[in-house]
Design a protein around this motif. Structure first.
Motif, mmCIF file in Angstrom:
data_model
loop_
_atom_site.group_PDB
_atom_site.id
_atom_site.type_symbol
_atom_site.label_atom_id
_atom_site.label_comp_id
_atom_site.label_asym_id
_atom_site.label_seq_id
_atom_site.Cartn_x
_atom_site.Cartn_y
_atom_site.Cartn_z
ATOM 1 N N ARG A 198 -7.006 0.953 9.895
ATOM 2 C CA ARG A 198 -8.312 0.296 9.748
ATOM 3 C C ARG A 198 -8.281 -0.815 8.709
ATOM 4 O O ARG A 198 -9.253 -1.529 8.541
ATOM 5 C CB ARG A 198 -9.373 1.315 9.351
ATOM 6 N N GLY A 199 -7.178 -0.914 7.966
ATOM 7 C CA GLY A 199 -7.047 -1.947 6.954
ATOM 8 C C GLY A 199 -7.524 -1.526 5.586
ATOM 9 O O GLY A 199 -7.549 -2.338 4.664
ATOM 10 N N ASP A 200 -7.891 -0.265 5.414
ATOM 11 C CA ASP A 200 -8.372 0.209 4.117
ATOM 12 C C ASP A 200 -7.231 0.477 3.143
ATOM 13 O O ASP A 200 -7.418 0.422 1.930
ATOM 14 C CB ASP A 200 -9.186 1.492 4.286
ATOM 15 N N LYS A 201 -6.074 0.774 3.669
ATOM 16 C CA LYS A 201 -4.913 1.073 2.841
ATOM 17 C C LYS A 201 -3.877 -0.014 3.108
ATOM 18 O O LYS A 201 -3.421 -0.179 4.233
ATOM 19 C CB LYS A 201 -4.364 2.448 3.216
ATOM 20 N N PRO A 202 -3.504 -0.783 2.083
ATOM 21 C CA PRO A 202 -2.670 -1.963 2.326
ATOM 22 C C PRO A 202 -1.235 -1.671 2.770
ATOM 23 O O PRO A 202 -0.665 -2.435 3.515
ATOM 24 C CB PRO A 202 -2.677 -2.688 0.982
ATOM 25 N N TRP A 244 -5.281 11.158 7.913
ATOM 26 C CA TRP A 244 -6.302 10.261 7.353
ATOM 27 C C TRP A 244 -5.654 9.046 6.692
ATOM 28 O O TRP A 244 -6.188 7.930 6.760
ATOM 29 C CB TRP A 244 -7.171 11.012 6.354
ATOM 30 N N SER A 245 -4.485 9.227 6.084
ATOM 31 C CA SER A 245 -3.768 8.093 5.478
ATOM 32 C C SER A 245 -3.377 7.071 6.536
ATOM 33 O O SER A 245 -3.520 5.862 6.329
ATOM 34 C CB SER A 245 -2.504 8.583 4.763
#
Length: 156
Positions: free
Chosen positions: A64-68, A57-58
Motif C-alpha cells: 500500500r506504500g505505507d512501509k518504504p 500486515w507488514s
C-alpha cells in the motif's frame, strides 16, 4: 505460487477427520484412549495465527506504500508461511473434529464432555488459523503491472 483453494483445504480437513475418526474408534475398541486437545494447544494455535497475521500486515503495508522498504525474500517467506498455516489449520481442524465425533456419544461422562469441549474449541481455533493463512495470502497478492500508458497489461 498460486493461492490456496478453499475447496482443497476443506477436502484435507474432511479426509483427516474421517481417517482420524476411524483410527480413534479402532484404538478405543482395543482399550487405547487418546487424549483430546489441551488448552495449551489452543493458545499456541491462536499465537501462531496472530504471528501469521502480523507478518502479513507488514507485506500489506508495503504494497500500500505505507512501509518504504521490504525485502522481497521476506515477502515470499510470508506467503509460504501463510500457505503452510492454511494447510496446518485444515489438518488440525480435521484432527480435532475427529476427536469430538468419537467422544460425542459419551457426553454424559464429565471427562469425555471436557475433552469434547476442548477439542471443539481447538477445531474452531484451527479454522481461524486456516482463515488467517488465506487472508495473509491475499495480503501478499501483487497487483498486475501497468503499461506505460496507464492501462493494465493483459496476460495470456
Amino acid at each position: 505460487m498460486r493461492r490456496t483453494r478453499v475447496r482443497t483445504l476443506a477436502l484435507v480437513a474432511v479426509a483427516v477427520a474421517a481417517a482420524g475418526f476411524g483410527l480413534l474408534r479402532l484404538l478405543e475398541s482395543r482399550g487405547v484412549y487418546v487424549p483430546g486437545a489441551a488448552w495449551a494447544e489452543v493458545v499456541a494455535i491462536l499465537l501462531l495465527a496472530a504471528l501469521v497475521l502480523w507478518a502479513g500486515w507488514s507485506v500489506r503495508s508495503y504494497l500500500r506504500g505505507d512501509k518504504p522498504d521490504l525485502d522481497a525474500l521476506r515477502a515470499a517467506r510470508t506467503f509460504a508461511m501463510a500457505k503452510a498455516a492454511a494447510y496446518t489449520g485444515a489438518l488440525l481442524a480435521g484432527r480435532y473434529v475427529a476427536h469430538v465425533l468419537v467422544v460425542l456419544p459419551q457426553l454424559d461422562v464429565e471427562a469425555r464432555r471436557d475433552q469434547a469441549i476442548t477439542s471443539g474449541v481447538a477445531a474452531v481455533v484451527s479454522i481461524g488459523l486456516t482463515v488467517a493463512g488465506l487472508v495473509v495470502e491475499k495480503f501478499c497478492e501483487i497487483p498486475p503491472p501497468e503499461d506505460d500508458d496507464g492501462t493494465d497489461v493483459v496476460r495470456t
